[in-house]
Design a protein around this motif. Structure first.
Motif, mmCIF file in Angstrom:
data_model
loop_
_atom_site.group_PDB
_atom_site.id
_atom_site.type_symbol
_atom_site.label_atom_id
_atom_site.label_comp_id
_atom_site.label_asym_id
_atom_site.label_seq_id
_atom_site.Cartn_x
_atom_site.Cartn_y
_atom_site.Cartn_z
ATOM 1 N N SER A 105 0.760 -1.114 -0.052
ATOM 2 C CA SER A 105 -0.073 -0.012 -0.173
ATOM 3 C C SER A 105 0.835 1.147 -0.001
ATOM 4 N N ALA A 144 -6.459 5.767 -3.077
ATOM 5 C CA ALA A 144 -6.277 4.123 -2.795
ATOM 6 C C ALA A 144 -5.259 3.690 -1.965
ATOM 7 N N GLY A 154 -5.702 1.857 1.241
ATOM 8 C CA GLY A 154 -4.871 0.548 1.183
ATOM 9 C C GLY A 154 -4.006 0.325 2.707
ATOM 10 N N THR A 214 -12.354 -4.241 3.236
ATOM 11 C CA THR A 214 -12.651 -4.221 1.729
ATOM 12 C C THR A 214 -13.435 -2.789 1.591
ATOM 13 N N GLY A 273 -10.163 2.362 -3.609
ATOM 14 C CA GLY A 273 -9.434 1.931 -4.941
ATOM 15 C C GLY A 273 -9.121 3.068 -5.581
ATOM 16 N N ASP A 296 -13.866 0.781 -8.647
ATOM 17 C CA ASP A 296 -13.479 -0.041 -7.561
ATOM 18 C C ASP A 296 -13.991 0.253 -6.005
ATOM 19 N N GLY A 339 -15.943 -2.629 -3.819
ATOM 20 C CA GLY A 339 -15.106 -2.788 -2.703
ATOM 21 C C GLY A 339 -16.338 -2.814 -1.533
#
Length: 134
Positions: free
Chosen positions: A33, A50, A54, A103, A108, A113, A117
């Motif tokens: 990440s 993201a 992450g 998630t 993302g 995304d 998620g």
């Protein structure tokens, strides 16, 4: 030919070992990440979103792995482990719930995304809810 002795890995049988494995995977995810910030193929705004998402999700999984390995659940994770961390079922449902939350917060590199998620994370949390509520 000598006899070969096959030993079973105890990651499933011993919840502490599973927790250690989860910690190792989470550390790798934290590094990945952080490295995502160097991905120049993604626009700056999405790279920041993201990357931060992450890191947050990887840290959540790291704390979850430590909780399983040490069998001590932090207060903010208690809802994810309704059956505790001493049983295989408790670890399975708690880890799955943590993956669901990670998630969702993982975000993302695009709006699609992020939406995917959220949907996948919500489905995982719903599955855990079904399994843990009689």
């Amino acid at each position: 030919m000598g006899s070969m002795m096959v030993r079973n890995m105890s990651f499933i049988d011993n919840t502490k070992n599973f927790g250690i494995l989860a910690v190792v995977i989470a550390v790798i995810n934290v590094v990945g990440s952080v490295l995502f910030f160097t991905n120049e193929d993604v626009e700056d705004v999405w790279r920041i979103i993201a990357g931060i998402g992450g890191i947050v999700s990887a840290l959540l999984m790291l704390v979850t792995g430590v909780a399983i390995a040490t069998r001590r659940i932090p207060v903010f994770l208690e809802k994810l482990f309704p059956d505790g961390v001493s049983s295989k079922f408790g670890v399975l449902t708690g880890y799955t719930a943590a993956i669901g939350v990670a998630t969702i917060v993982g975000l993302g590199p695009s709006l699609g995304d992020i939406i995917a998620g959220i949907i996948i994370g919500a489905l995982l949390l719903f599955l855990v809810w079904i399994l843990t509520n009689d």
